[in-house]
Each structure stands twice: as structure tokens, then as C-alpha cells.
Design a protein around this motif. Structure first.
Motif, short mmCIF file in Angstrom:
data_model
loop_
_atom_site.label_atom_id
_atom_site.label_comp_id
_atom_site.label_asym_id
_atom_site.label_seq_id
_atom_site.Cartn_x
_atom_site.Cartn_y
_atom_site.Cartn_z
N ALA A 108 -8.34 -10.41 -36.41
CA ALA A 108 -9.77 -10.66 -36.25
C ALA A 108 -9.98 -12.10 -35.79
O ALA A 108 -9.21 -12.99 -36.12
N ALA A 109 -11.04 -12.29 -35.03
CA ALA A 109 -11.50 -13.62 -34.64
C ALA A 109 -13.01 -13.57 -34.80
O ALA A 109 -13.67 -12.77 -34.13
N ILE A 110 -13.54 -14.38 -35.71
CA ILE A 110 -14.96 -14.25 -36.03
C ILE A 110 -15.57 -15.61 -36.33
O ILE A 110 -14.93 -16.48 -36.92
N GLY A 111 -16.81 -15.77 -35.91
CA GLY A 111 -17.54 -17.00 -36.16
C GLY A 111 -18.58 -16.80 -37.25
O GLY A 111 -18.97 -15.67 -37.55
N PRO A 112 -19.09 -17.88 -37.82
CA PRO A 112 -20.03 -17.77 -38.92
C PRO A 112 -21.37 -17.15 -38.51
O PRO A 112 -22.10 -16.63 -39.35
#
Length: 156
Positions: free
Chosen positions: A149-153
Motif C-alpha cells: 500500500a501507498a497512502i497519504g493522510p
């Protein structure tokens, strides 16, 4: 094995004085980012996991939003080398093999170099926005980590 690479949340603009910059705290926006991301992580992490963080105030504040004890790691400070960052992970390799999960909190561009190296063996600097994370996964016999996963706030 799971390795979560998390860039510290927003702390405003960097300061020229190195010592003062290390003491820079999270902004109100950064506190909200860290809180959202830690809730997302806590819902997905097992009961026991390890957390290592740069000793810079903004990184420690980000890491301490998680439900685990945080180990400050000077080899994750701004200006550290890729080799130093790799050593900081290696120190926790026994725990990583046992619990399967390690969260590393630090700074750009170091984390971008670390991700590039772990995923592709390259020496590029991948982008990681403030407060965002990359969740990497690897089986023992595999040479490279895969992106889970690659996720931002702003997405949680």
C-alpha cells in the motif's frame, strides 16, 4: 515480513538552524495527519509490532500516535545515509522476523532513497509526501520488497 515507511506529518517549513529544526513540532495540520494515519495503521497492524523513529521532535510526535513503544534511532535523522537507514532496520530484524511488522518514521529524502533501494535495488529518490506511508512486504527468500500500500493522510 512487513515494513511500513512513514514520513513525519506536517511541521511547517524547515529552519536553517539544524538544532532548532530538529526541535520543530508538528503543526495543527500535522497532528491531524498523524492521528488519522495512526488510526488507519492501528486497525491493520497486529497486536505487537515495533516502531523506530528519527529522534527529531516532529518524527517522534508522529510515531508516538501509534499504540506501540517508540525507539528513537539517530541513524534516521535528516542527513543520514542510506547505509545508516538500512542498519537501523537491521537492528530490528529479529523483531521483524518474530512479529512480522516494523514501522519506520523519518524524513525525506532519506525515506525516498530507502524505498527505491528496497523495492527496486535502485538509487533514485522516490517521493513521499508529509504524513504519507508506504507499506512494503517481503518473504524471507525474496531479494526485494513489494509495495502492499501507498497512502497519504488525505485519503484516510
Amino acid at each position: 515480513m512487513n515494513l511500513i515507511i512513514w514520513r513525519h506529518a506536517d511541521a511547517g517549513d524547515s529552519l536553517e538552524d539544524h538544532k532548532q529544526d530538529l526541535e520543530r513540532s508538528l503543526s495543527e495540520r500535522g497532528k491531524k495527519q498523524a492521528s488519522r494515519m495512526s488510526r488507519w495503521l492501528d486497525a491493520r497492524l497486529p497486536e505487537t509490532f515495533a516502531v523506530v523513529s528519527s529522534p527529531a521532535q516532529r518524527a517522534l510526535q508522529t510515531a508516538m500516535t501509534l499504540s506501540a513503544k517508540v525507539r528513537p534511532e539517530p541513524r534516521l535523522l535528516p542527513g543520514s545515509s542510506l547505509e545508516e537507514a538500512l542498519q537501523s532496520i537491521k537492528v530490528d530484524e529479529a523483531h521483524l522476523r518474530k512479529s512480522g511488522h516494523l514501522v519506520v518514521v523519518g524524513h525525506q529524502p532519506l525515506l525516498g532513497h530507502l524505498m527505491s533501494h528496497l523495492v527496486s535495488g535502485g538509487d533514485a529518490c522516490w517521493s513521499l509526501k508529509k504524513g504519507a506511508l508506504w507499506w512494503l512486504q517481503r518473504k524471507d527468500a525474496e531479494p526485494f520488497w513489494q509495495v502492499k500500500a501507498a497512502i497519504g493522510p488525505d485519503l484516510v
